[in-house]
Design an enzyme around this catalytic site. Sequence first.
Site, PDB file in Angstrom:
ATOM      1  N   LYS A 133       0.840  -1.212   0.000  1.00  0.00           N
ATOM      2  CA  LYS A 133       0.000   0.000   0.000  1.00  0.00           C
ATOM      3  C   LYS A 133       0.873   1.259   0.000  1.00  0.00           C
ATOM      4  O   LYS A 133       0.677   2.173  -0.801  1.00  0.00           O
ATOM      5  CB  LYS A 133      -0.953  -0.004   1.216  1.00  0.00           C
ATOM      6  CG  LYS A 133      -1.915  -1.180   1.198  1.00  0.00           C
ATOM      7  CD  LYS A 133      -2.869  -1.194   2.364  1.00  0.00           C
ATOM      8  CE  LYS A 133      -2.228  -1.527   3.693  1.00  0.00           C
ATOM      9  NZ  LYS A 133      -1.646  -2.892   3.745  1.00  0.00           N
ATOM     10  N   THR A 134       1.858   1.277   0.903  1.00  0.00           N
ATOM     11  CA  THR A 134       2.749   2.435   0.968  1.00  0.00           C
ATOM     12  C   THR A 134       3.557   2.545  -0.320  1.00  0.00           C
ATOM     13  O   THR A 134       3.729   3.642  -0.871  1.00  0.00           O
ATOM     14  CB  THR A 134       3.717   2.288   2.167  1.00  0.00           C
ATOM     15  OG1 THR A 134       2.947   1.937   3.308  1.00  0.00           O
ATOM     16  CG2 THR A 134       4.494   3.554   2.431  1.00  0.00           C
ATOM     17  N   ASP A 191      -1.471   6.710   6.389  1.00  0.00           N
ATOM     18  CA  ASP A 191      -1.441   5.290   6.712  1.00  0.00           C
ATOM     19  C   ASP A 191      -2.399   5.059   7.887  1.00  0.00           C
ATOM     20  O   ASP A 191      -2.668   5.986   8.655  1.00  0.00           O
ATOM     21  CB  ASP A 191      -0.001   4.917   7.112  1.00  0.00           C
ATOM     22  CG  ASP A 191       0.266   3.436   6.918  1.00  0.00           C
ATOM     23  OD1 ASP A 191      -0.627   2.719   6.439  1.00  0.00           O
ATOM     24  OD2 ASP A 191       1.387   2.995   7.237  1.00  0.00           O
ATOM     25  N   THR A 231      -5.749  -1.458   6.934  1.00  0.00           N
ATOM     26  CA  THR A 231      -5.868  -2.914   6.975  1.00  0.00           C
ATOM     27  C   THR A 231      -7.316  -3.287   7.307  1.00  0.00           C
ATOM     28  O   THR A 231      -7.673  -4.444   7.309  1.00  0.00           O
ATOM     29  CB  THR A 231      -4.965  -3.490   8.089  1.00  0.00           C
ATOM     30  OG1 THR A 231      -5.189  -2.724   9.274  1.00  0.00           O
ATOM     31  CG2 THR A 231      -3.508  -3.405   7.709  1.00  0.00           C
ATOM     32  N   ARG A 242       6.675  -7.982   1.892  1.00  0.00           N
ATOM     33  CA  ARG A 242       7.526  -7.565   3.023  1.00  0.00           C
ATOM     34  C   ARG A 242       8.153  -8.779   3.698  1.00  0.00           C
ATOM     35  O   ARG A 242       9.331  -8.754   4.083  1.00  0.00           O
ATOM     36  CB  ARG A 242       6.727  -6.742   4.043  1.00  0.00           C
ATOM     37  CG  ARG A 242       7.618  -6.331   5.232  1.00  0.00           C
ATOM     38  CD  ARG A 242       6.924  -5.445   6.234  1.00  0.00           C
ATOM     39  NE  ARG A 242       6.567  -4.179   5.641  1.00  0.00           N
ATOM     40  CZ  ARG A 242       5.420  -3.566   5.855  1.00  0.00           C
ATOM     41  NH1 ARG A 242       4.515  -4.101   6.650  1.00  0.00           N
ATOM     42  NH2 ARG A 242       5.172  -2.412   5.287  1.00  0.00           N
TER      43      ARG A 242
HETATM   44  P1  ADP Z   1       2.084  -1.920   3.193  1.00  0.00           P
HETATM   45  O1  ADP Z   1       2.082  -0.422   3.099  1.00  0.00           O
HETATM   46  O2  ADP Z   1       0.916  -2.565   2.497  1.00  0.00           O
HETATM   47  O3  ADP Z   1       2.226  -2.438   4.601  1.00  0.00           O
HETATM   48  P2  ADP Z   1       4.658  -1.703   1.822  1.00  0.00           P
HETATM   49  O4  ADP Z   1       4.297  -0.869   0.662  1.00  0.00           O
HETATM   50  O5  ADP Z   1       5.363  -1.025   2.954  1.00  0.00           O
HETATM   51  O6  ADP Z   1       3.366  -2.487   2.392  1.00  0.00           O
HETATM   52  O7  ADP Z   1       5.505  -2.945   1.250  1.00  0.00           O
HETATM   53  C1  ADP Z   1       6.504  -3.605   1.973  1.00  0.00           C
HETATM   54  C2  ADP Z   1       7.752  -3.840   1.137  1.00  0.00           C
HETATM   55  O8  ADP Z   1       7.476  -4.828   0.163  1.00  0.00           O
HETATM   56  C3  ADP Z   1       8.188  -2.589   0.379  1.00  0.00           C
HETATM   57  O9  ADP Z   1       9.312  -2.025   0.945  1.00  0.00           O
HETATM   58  C4  ADP Z   1       8.545  -3.077  -1.009  1.00  0.00           C
HETATM   59  O10 ADP Z   1       9.940  -3.158  -1.137  1.00  0.00           O
HETATM   60  C5  ADP Z   1       7.973  -4.450  -1.113  1.00  0.00           C
HETATM   61  N1  ADP Z   1       6.857  -4.533  -2.054  1.00  0.00           N
HETATM   62  C6  ADP Z   1       5.542  -4.401  -1.740  1.00  0.00           C
HETATM   63  N2  ADP Z   1       4.766  -4.597  -2.808  1.00  0.00           N
HETATM   64  C7  ADP Z   1       5.591  -4.861  -3.840  1.00  0.00           C
HETATM   65  C8  ADP Z   1       5.382  -5.176  -5.222  1.00  0.00           C
HETATM   66  N3  ADP Z   1       4.145  -5.269  -5.722  1.00  0.00           N
HETATM   67  N4  ADP Z   1       6.446  -5.371  -5.999  1.00  0.00           N
HETATM   68  C9  ADP Z   1       7.687  -5.290  -5.476  1.00  0.00           C
HETATM   69  N5  ADP Z   1       7.959  -5.032  -4.184  1.00  0.00           N
HETATM   70  C10 ADP Z   1       6.931  -4.813  -3.365  1.00  0.00           C
END
Ligand code: ADP
Length: 348
Positions: A67-68, A112, A161, A220
């Site tokens: 998401k981030t 977030d 979430t 992650r």
């Molecule tokens: P969320 O915000 O959903 O908790 P993040 O965006 O922080 O998740 O993702 C966690 C890590 O996973 C990021 O640092 C990134 O490097 C990796 N990541 C997430 N989604 C992808 C994707 N679709 N392709 C490549 N790397 C990804």
Amino acid sequence: MTDENRLISSNKRQNERENIALRPQRLSDITGQDKVRENLQIMLDAARNRKEPISHILFYGPPGLGKTSLAFVIANEMGANIRITAGPSIERAGDLAAILTHLKQGDILFIDEIHRLGRAVEEILYPAMEDFALDIVIGKGPAAKNVRLNLPRFTVIGATTRLSLLAGPLRDRFGARFRLDFYDQKAMAQIITRAAGLLKIGIEPEGTLEIARRARGTPRIAIRLLERVRDYAQTRADGVITGEVAIKALDLLDIDPLGLDDVDRRILRTIIEKFNGGPVGLSTIGASISEDSATIMDVYEPFLLQLGFLARTNRGRIVTRHAYTHLGIPIPDTPPQDEEISDQPPLF
Ligand code: ADP
């Protein structure tokens, strides 16, 4: 074990420095989530053609799915500045007003955990998102005056979430809502290959597959496991992650071939051993294993549901036959009734 210490937790751990080099920069760096990507591409192209900021976007789904990352990618693709904040850090309406008045035309405000915004803060956000206006009260008592300040056109990107905890009016103010799902193994393998390349880690295809299988469909976790397996490869082998090295390292970390760890197994075993396989409420499960029920719901449960090891019924959670088989526990003569399984969101 708290979630913070859990190796396969999909939550960002405290002090964990997200490896900036791995963060996707462009939409083309994003693997998987094909529908979301395509829809975003259309929104980006249209906004760029109109030379307008992109509409407000909400991403929801379990932690660690990107998401981030997507918020950063959108900012990059739009050539926009991004400001990052989170629901719990905006305590008072004034905090949000201060953030909003510092935004410039086209900026992106990433919020977030947007479900954790307080009511008073939300009230400020509604007109800001809808009319790009900030309503403030000047003065006190009978002399108080309502003043409306215009804000530049900006974009809110929210992440949560827990879509169900988001107030209806807030949900409605997002022009687009995207649900992120767990990644399939092919996408996971691509993400691991890309990360290994960027981190200059030697890895063989069997090693990649083994990590992909055990990373719970969550980028992650995949990256975290890759780093731990690299440590093992460098200290107990010749530095290259082969299939065998990955299996040994992951077994040593107590992560089973489906990606379950000790906490997942405790959840399943507790329901089986203490509650005859369920149905049992989430808070009861939480109390039995000393875990917060919200954490179980956000972090542990989605993957167990996805695997089909756990099911929701109107009266609580039940463990399915697949879970008994996986844990090597004989299936009882009177397993929980399959017809009880419901698709309804959980009530407790
Ligand atoms: P969320 O915000 O959903 O908790 P993040 O965006 O922080 O998740 O993702 C966690 C890590 O996973 C990021 O640092 C990134 O490097 C990796 N990541 C997430 N989604 C992808 C994707 N679709 N392709 C490549 N790397 C990804």
